[in-house]
Design a protein around this motif. Structure first.
Motif, PDB file in Angstrom:
ATOM      1  N   SER A  31      31.128  40.458  31.272  1.00  0.00           N
ATOM      2  CA  SER A  31      31.015  39.028  31.539  1.00  0.00           C
ATOM      3  C   SER A  31      31.523  38.749  32.949  1.00  0.00           C
ATOM      4  N   GLN A  32      30.751  37.997  33.701  1.00  0.00           N
ATOM      5  CA  GLN A  32      31.140  37.633  35.056  1.00  0.00           C
ATOM      6  C   GLN A  32      31.902  36.316  35.099  1.00  0.00           C
ATOM      7  N   SER A  33      31.540  35.414  34.183  1.00  0.00           N
ATOM      8  CA  SER A  33      32.152  34.095  34.190  1.00  0.00           C
ATOM      9  C   SER A  33      32.066  33.492  32.787  1.00  0.00           C
ATOM     10  N   PHE A  34      33.184  32.975  32.299  1.00  0.00           N
ATOM     11  CA  PHE A  34      33.166  32.374  30.964  1.00  0.00           C
ATOM     12  C   PHE A  34      33.833  31.009  30.969  1.00  0.00           C
ATOM     13  N   ALA A  35      33.421  30.195  30.006  1.00  0.00           N
ATOM     14  CA  ALA A  35      34.038  28.880  29.793  1.00  0.00           C
ATOM     15  C   ALA A  35      34.706  28.871  28.430  1.00  0.00           C
ATOM     16  N   PHE A  36      35.840  28.176  28.343  1.00  0.00           N
ATOM     17  CA  PHE A  36      36.531  28.019  27.072  1.00  0.00           C
ATOM     18  C   PHE A  36      36.616  26.531  26.788  1.00  0.00           C
ATOM     19  N   VAL A  37      35.953  26.100  25.721  1.00  0.00           N
ATOM     20  CA  VAL A  37      35.884  24.677  25.379  1.00  0.00           C
ATOM     21  C   VAL A  37      36.969  24.341  24.359  1.00  0.00           C
ATOM     22  N   GLY A  38      37.771  23.338  24.682  1.00  0.00           N
ATOM     23  CA  GLY A  38      38.875  22.951  23.808  1.00  0.00           C
ATOM     24  C   GLY A  38      40.112  23.785  24.066  1.00  0.00           C
ATOM     25  N   LEU A  87      41.940  36.147  27.466  1.00  0.00           N
ATOM     26  CA  LEU A  87      40.549  36.586  27.598  1.00  0.00           C
ATOM     27  C   LEU A  87      40.252  37.001  29.036  1.00  0.00           C
ATOM     28  N   GLN A  88      40.731  36.209  29.970  1.00  0.00           N
ATOM     29  CA  GLN A  88      40.515  36.533  31.380  1.00  0.00           C
ATOM     30  C   GLN A  88      41.156  37.871  31.735  1.00  0.00           C
ATOM     31  N   MET A 109      37.181  32.217  35.033  1.00  0.00           N
ATOM     32  CA  MET A 109      37.474  31.409  33.850  1.00  0.00           C
ATOM     33  C   MET A 109      37.411  29.923  34.175  1.00  0.00           C
ATOM     34  N   THR A 110      36.761  29.164  33.292  1.00  0.00           N
ATOM     35  CA  THR A 110      36.768  27.707  33.372  1.00  0.00           C
ATOM     36  C   THR A 110      37.247  27.147  32.042  1.00  0.00           C
ATOM     37  N   CYS A 111      38.261  26.292  32.103  1.00  0.00           N
ATOM     38  CA  CYS A 111      38.818  25.681  30.896  1.00  0.00           C
ATOM     39  C   CYS A 111      38.323  24.238  30.804  1.00  0.00           C
ATOM     40  N   LEU A 112      37.877  23.857  29.607  1.00  0.00           N
ATOM     41  CA  LEU A 112      37.385  22.506  29.382  1.00  0.00           C
ATOM     42  C   LEU A 112      38.195  21.826  28.287  1.00  0.00           C
ATOM     43  N   ASP A 113      38.601  20.592  28.533  1.00  0.00           N
ATOM     44  CA  ASP A 113      39.233  19.808  27.480  1.00  0.00           C
ATOM     45  C   ASP A 113      38.982  18.339  27.752  1.00  0.00           C
ATOM     46  N   ILE A 114      38.752  17.582  26.683  1.00  0.00           N
ATOM     47  CA  ILE A 114      38.425  16.173  26.822  1.00  0.00           C
ATOM     48  C   ILE A 114      39.672  15.296  26.882  1.00  0.00           C
ATOM     49  N   ASP A 115      40.818  15.859  26.456  1.00  0.00           N
ATOM     50  CA  ASP A 115      42.065  15.094  26.385  1.00  0.00           C
ATOM     51  C   ASP A 115      42.808  15.136  27.721  1.00  0.00           C
ATOM     52  N   ILE A 124      48.385  26.798  34.557  1.00  0.00           N
ATOM     53  CA  ILE A 124      47.537  27.821  35.186  1.00  0.00           C
ATOM     54  C   ILE A 124      47.812  27.911  36.686  1.00  0.00           C
ATOM     55  N   LYS A 125      48.020  26.757  37.329  1.00  0.00           N
ATOM     56  CA  LYS A 125      48.254  26.753  38.774  1.00  0.00           C
ATOM     57  C   LYS A 125      49.532  27.480  39.169  1.00  0.00           C
ATOM     58  N   GLN A 126      50.518  27.504  38.271  1.00  0.00           N
ATOM     59  CA  GLN A 126      51.800  28.115  38.643  1.00  0.00           C
ATOM     60  C   GLN A 126      51.847  29.625  38.382  1.00  0.00           C
ATOM     61  N   LEU A 127      50.797  30.186  37.779  1.00  0.00           N
ATOM     62  CA  LEU A 127      50.780  31.618  37.518  1.00  0.00           C
ATOM     63  C   LEU A 127      50.434  32.390  38.783  1.00  0.00           C
ATOM     64  N   LYS A 128      51.177  33.446  39.049  1.00  0.00           N
ATOM     65  CA  LYS A 128      50.977  34.261  40.251  1.00  0.00           C
ATOM     66  C   LYS A 128      49.612  34.938  40.219  1.00  0.00           C
ATOM     67  N   GLY A 129      48.937  34.904  41.353  1.00  0.00           N
ATOM     68  CA  GLY A 129      47.652  35.587  41.473  1.00  0.00           C
ATOM     69  C   GLY A 129      46.511  34.882  40.764  1.00  0.00           C
ATOM     70  N   GLU A 130      46.744  33.673  40.276  1.00  0.00           N
ATOM     71  CA  GLU A 130      45.712  32.952  39.525  1.00  0.00           C
ATOM     72  C   GLU A 130      44.813  32.189  40.490  1.00  0.00           C
ATOM     73  N   THR A 131      43.697  32.804  40.872  1.00  0.00           N
ATOM     74  CA  THR A 131      42.793  32.194  41.857  1.00  0.00           C
ATOM     75  C   THR A 131      41.358  32.079  41.344  1.00  0.00           C
ATOM     76  N   THR A 132      41.093  32.622  40.157  1.00  0.00           N
ATOM     77  CA  THR A 132      39.717  32.638  39.660  1.00  0.00           C
ATOM     78  C   THR A 132      39.554  31.723  38.453  1.00  0.00           C
ATOM     79  N   SER A 133      40.282  30.604  38.463  1.00  0.00           N
ATOM     80  CA  SER A 133      40.243  29.707  37.320  1.00  0.00           C
ATOM     81  C   SER A 133      39.948  28.277  37.731  1.00  0.00           C
ATOM     82  N   ASN A 134      39.393  27.523  36.792  1.00  0.00           N
ATOM     83  CA  ASN A 134      39.111  26.118  37.018  1.00  0.00           C
ATOM     84  C   ASN A 134      39.425  25.362  35.731  1.00  0.00           C
TER      85      ASN A 134
END
Length: 272
Positions: A129-136, A147-148, A155-161, A172-182
């Motif tokens: 897998s090159q790119s995945f989304a996690f809904v909720g 998973l990442q 990785m892209t994380c989705l939440d409506i709340d 996620i922003k505070q994790l070291k080396g975390e540059t491939t997430s949204n």
């Protein structure tokens, strides 16, 4: 009408479930800050996690009193789980730098085992897998982060709340080396999944059918993993009902099996 002779195990599950329901109705605070909630939910989950014959599980699920309260009970359990995740997310914000810093989380081992089981099944279905989304994703994004780590994919994380989005994004922003997430605040049924070859849908997401339709509309080549439950675990979560997938034609290509350590089963689908 056939009279069922209940076993001690069945009687204990039924009584515990009903007693827990009464307590959840009475208590205003369903978060881990409430020791009563901690106690009764720990006891309930521990009891339901023990192996149980499928026939015995079906008898419990069809018990008149269980059927009458199960819908309301699932709503209460959703509130309790959301409160628990918010509680721990607030605890971890500002105090974690790597994924291993979450080891103190109560269900860390369960999450790791769940992801391991899912990845093992995924490998039978999809090579990479090159790119995945996690809904909720929720406020505590352990599942997508694990998973990442296993997939090595964007990785892209989705939440409506809004609160879940805010807390999860900060973690996620505070994790070291975390540059491939949204981290995106959006309804999964409205998102464009064109860039993802793999989409995960969490068990507490209510509009799974609409999300599946949206995935098909925007990317019919994607593989979709939906967390569900089987057997007696239906006392804790609503199972996936594939008969509701009326607007898309998909096929089940893989499924994980729950055990005493893992409550969720995960079903893998591809579109025809």
């Amino acid at each position: 009408m056939k009279t069922i002779k209940w076993s001690r195990t069945q009687e204990k599950i039924i009584h515990t479930y009903m007693d827990t329901y009464k307590i959840l109705l009475e208590e205003k605070d369903l978060s881990p800050k409430n020791p009563i909630i901690n106690r009764v939910l720990t006891e309930l989950v521990s009891l339901i996690s023990k192996p149980l014959d499928q026939h015995m599980a079906e008898e419990i699920l069809n018990h008149d009193q269980i059927r009458s309260i199960r819908g309301d009970m699932l709503d209460k359990l959703t509130i309790a789980e959301t409160s628990m995740e918010n509680h721990y997310a607030n605890f971890f914000v500002g105090s974690v730098n790597t994924l291993e810093d979450f080891r103190s989380f109560l269900y860390w081992g369960n999450y790791k085992e769940l992801i391991k089981t899912e990845i093992n099944e995924l490998k039978k279905v999809k090579n990479d897998s090159q790119s995945f989304a996690f809904v909720g994703t929720g406020p505590l994004p352990l599942s997508p982060l694990l998973l990442q780590q296993e997939l090595g994919a964007n990785m892209t994380c989705l939440d409506i709340d809004e609160q879940a989005y805010s807390l999860g994004k900060r973690i996620i922003k505070q994790l070291k080396g975390e540059t491939t997430s949204n981290y995106i605040m959006n309804d999964g049924a409205l998102h464009d999944y064109g860039e993802f070859d793999l989409v995960w849908i969490a068990s507490l997401v209510p509009n799974k059918e609409e999300i599946l339709e949206r995935i098909y509309e925007t990317n019919p080549d994607a593989t979709v993993a939906i967390r569900s439950v089987d057997g007696i675990h239906q006392l804790l979560y609503e199972p996936v009902d594939a008969t509701k997938f009326s607007k898309v034609i998909c096929q089940e290509v893989g499924r994980t099996i729950a055990d005493s350590f893992i409550i969720n089963s995960t079903i893998f689908y591809t579109f025809r």
